[in-house]
Design an enzyme around this catalytic site. Sequence first.
Site, PDB file in Angstrom:
ATOM      1  N   CYS A   1      41.834  46.446  33.092  1.00 16.04           N
ATOM      2  CA  CYS A   1      41.654  45.075  33.571  1.00 16.04           C
ATOM      3  C   CYS A   1      40.491  44.390  32.856  1.00 16.04           C
ATOM      4  CB  CYS A   1      41.422  45.131  35.083  1.00 16.04           C
ATOM      5  SG  CYS A   1      40.785  43.615  35.808  1.00 16.04           S
TER       6      CYS A   1
ATOM      7  N   CYS B   1      37.860  42.687  35.063  1.00 14.70           N
ATOM      8  CA  CYS B   1      37.070  43.714  35.763  1.00 14.70           C
ATOM      9  C   CYS B   1      35.902  44.148  34.875  1.00 14.70           C
ATOM     10  CB  CYS B   1      37.925  44.936  36.089  1.00 14.70           C
ATOM     11  SG  CYS B   1      39.309  44.591  37.187  1.00 14.70           S
TER      12      CYS B   1
END
Length: 110
Positions: free
Chosen positions: A33, A36
Amino acid sequence: MSSATVKVTDESFEADVLKSDKPVLVDFWAEWCGPCKQIAPILDELAEAYGNKLTISKINIDDSPMTPSKFGVRGIPTMMLFKDGKMTSMKVGAMPKSKLVEWLNEAGVA
């Protein structure tokens, strides 16, 4: 991962988050991600800054899928604040440090 943030798993979630004596911000994230990874250094900075008032922990949704499913996590990064064993606030998506600080202040944990 910096030692400032605490790694949590499905197995340790209850002890590390729900039974914590101080508020806990849980970052639900994954290796793949991008957003993230973008907020990881910000969370490390916040963990240093708020360490005595707030625990910042990270749970990898691929390694520990039961907890995100239990709390209805659909998108990542999802950040949830837990106080006294209850989820009190949630934000989805990466955000700048100023917005995270604002959120923590509004939630009364910063």
